[in-house]
Structures are given as structure tokens and as C-alpha cells.
Design an enzyme around this catalytic site. Structure first.
Site, short mmCIF file in Angstrom:
data_model
loop_
_atom_site.label_atom_id
_atom_site.label_comp_id
_atom_site.label_asym_id
_atom_site.label_seq_id
_atom_site.Cartn_x
_atom_site.Cartn_y
_atom_site.Cartn_z
N ASP A 252 0.85 -1.20 0.00
CA ASP A 252 0.00 0.00 0.00
C ASP A 252 0.89 1.24 0.00
O ASP A 252 2.11 1.14 0.08
CB ASP A 252 -0.89 0.00 1.25
CG ASP A 252 -0.05 0.00 2.51
OD1 ASP A 252 0.28 -1.10 2.98
OD2 ASP A 252 0.31 1.08 2.99
N ASP B 120 1.14 3.60 2.35
CA ASP B 120 1.22 4.19 3.69
C ASP B 120 0.22 5.36 3.78
O ASP B 120 -0.81 5.32 3.09
CB ASP B 120 2.66 4.62 4.00
CG ASP B 120 2.95 4.58 5.50
OD1 ASP B 120 2.58 3.59 6.14
OD2 ASP B 120 3.52 5.54 6.02
#
Ligand SMILES: [Zn+2]
Length: 296
Positions: free
Chosen positions: A217, A219
Site C-alpha cells: 500500500d 502508507d
């Protein structure tokens, strides 16, 4: 030469392994995260340890990294390939990409437990270049092979990045947006919770170590990706676990021809500062697998 593999989130088991033995290891630093699986992939033996234990029951800050690395050392492991899920801190590291990192930035708060030394014996290893270049090269090759078998997704093919700086935070909560933006603006590349202690201890144990960081992802620094849903992250996570298993198979295949032109196997030479006569016998015994070549 023996290959150890430390599996991260979602990677408690690996495929295509012929079980040889489960090693219930006890170390002077306590028990590792789980019994170490000794197995064979296409005739090459490996030692596998899931860092979060069975059923993912161990938080990053609770992992007994000293026991994990010590246990692998006791079993004769000379090289470690670490597999980890990470968050991306820069646009170019797209979820499902792989980053074979070359640097760390330490944001942990328990660094005293990230060394085998202390309590009467002092050593200072060189750690400017924390990743073994030979293992990194093997990891890049294995990841490229595994990714080349995947179809493009959304007009883009996932890729392998040959370097990057891994920020090691402790968790268990993820970063605040302010922290994440700070790491992003400092130019760091990925963020995770576990690999720096492993790399330090592996270097002290003179084991070659490299990390395959798998991006899950963006973050929390990336405002356009704030809407990313948990289910998208889980999808990436599941895809990364499947990819990690392929990477391991290719890494094992290449391991028999890995070079050892690095200096990892001599990391402790000259690093132990304490006068040998000042080192207590119990410490010599406790650390024998680590320091026995230098101090008797
Ligand atoms: Zn090395």
C-alpha cells in the site's frame, strides 16, 4: 552453505517443500518465533522460520529477533533471505512491486535488544552497508523471474527495484500522516516493522542477509490514495504472498551458485573490543556459536 528464509506477514508456510525435520530450538536468548522447518526444494535444503509465529501471534515489537537469528546460526545457516510486506513512501513503488532494499533508517526504540553483545562484552560491527550484495543480487534475479510470469495489471507490469531505504518503525499501529509525510519528504522509500533488527543480528552472526520488500500500500503520506480500501490492500497482500512463494523457489534454485565475494563472513573480525581476558566464561559459552572463532 545453508539458506535460511524468514517469512513475514501471510507467509507462514511455503510450497513445494519436502519436509526433512522440524527443529525445536532453544537458545540462550529464548525460543525463536516458531520451530524451524528444515526442508528441501528440488534437492536444495532450506531452513524456514515464520517471524510472526504460528497463526501470526507475535507483534513486530514482540519478536525475539536474537533467538531467531541465533537459532538459524546454530543450525548452520550462512545466508538469509527475508520476505516482508512494506508500505510505499514514494510514488514509483507501486503496490505489488518488489524492492530489494539496500539501506535502513532506524525508528525503533529497543535497539539494545538488536545485538548479541552487552552485559560484559562489547562489539561494534561495520553496518554502513547493511545488506549483503551477493544475496541482494540473488534476490533481484529471483524476483525478476517470478514477476516476469505475471500478467500486466492495469497496463502496467509490476517491477523489481534494485535499491531503496527501509524505514523500520515499531508499530503495531501504522504511521500518522505527519510521520509518513516526513519520511516521504526525506526521500526514504519503504516502511516496515521488522527487518533492521534481523539485518543487524545477521551481520553480528556473520550471516549474509537480504530483504525482499513487497509493497502492499501507499502508507498514509499519499493523499490521493487515502481512499484505498482495506479490501484492496488485502488483495495486494494475497497476491504478494503468492508471488513471494515463487520468488523463494527461484531463489533456492539460484542459491547453489551464489557467490560469497562479500565480507559478511568476516564481520566480527576486529569488532570485539573487550579484552579477551575480561570476558566471563559464561559469556564465552553463551555466545560460542557467534564469537567462538575469535574468542575461546
Ligand atoms: Zn554476504
Amino acid at each position: 552453505m545453508k539458506l535460511g528464509i524468514i517469512g513475514g506477514s501471510g507467509l507462514e508456510k511455503i510450497d513445494h517443500v519436502a519436509l526433512i525435520k522440524m527443529h525445536e530450538v532453544e537458545t540462550p536468548f529464548g525460543k525463536p518465533s516458531a520451530p524451524v522447518l528444515e526442508g528441501a526444494i528440488d534437492g536444495t535444503s532450506i531452513f524456514f522460520l515464520p517471524r510472526h509465529g504460528k497463526g501470526h501471534a507475535i507483534m513486530p515489537s514482540e519478536i525475539n529477533h536474537r533467538a531467531n537469528i541465533y537459532a538459524l546460526k546454530m543450525l548452520g545457516v550462512t545466508h538469509i533471505l527475508s520476505i516482508s510486506a512494506v508500505g510505499s513512501l514514494q510514488e514509483q513503488y507501486v503496490p505489488r512491486d518488489v524492492v530489494v532494499i539496500d539501506q535502513f533508517y532506524d525508528r525503533t526504540k529497543s535497539s539494545a535488544s538488536h545485538s548479541f553483545f552487552g552485559d560484559g562484552i562489547v562489539a561494534h560491527i561495520a553496518f554502513a552497508h547493511p545488506i549483503c550484495p551477493c544475496m541482494a543480487s540473488l534476490a533481484v534475479g529471483a524476483a525478476q523471474k517470478a514477476l516476469s510470469e505475471l500478467p500486466e495489471s492495469g497496463g502496467r507490469r509490476s517491477m523489481v527495484h534494485r535499491k531503496g531505504t527501509y524505514v523500520n518503525m515499531e508499530g503495531p499501529a501504522f504511521s500518522t500522516a505527519a510521520e509518513s509525510k516526513c519520511y516521504h519528504s526525506l526521500g526514504f522509500d519503504v516502511i516496515g516493522m521488522t527487518n533492521l533488527p534481523e539485518a543487524k543480528l545477521a551481520r553480528e552472526a556473520e550471516i549474509c542477509y537480504a530483504t525482499v520488500a513487497m509493497v502492499t500500500d501507499y502508507d498514509s503520506w499519499h493523499e490521493e490514495h487515502d481512499h484505498v480500501t482495506v479490501s484492496m490492500i488485502v488483495d495486494n497482500f494475497i497476491a504478494n504472498v503468492a508471488l513471494a512463494k515463487k520468488i523463494i523457489v527461484y531463489a533456492v534454485d539460484a542459491f547453489t551458485s551464489v557467490g560469497r565475494t562479500c565480507s559478511c563472513s568476516k564481520a566480527l573480525a576486529g569488532a570485539i573490543i573487550t579484552a579477551p581476558e575480561a570476558i566471563r566464561p559464561d559469556l564465552k559459552a553463551k555466545l560460542a556459536p557467534i564469537i567462538g572463532r575469535y574468542i575461546r
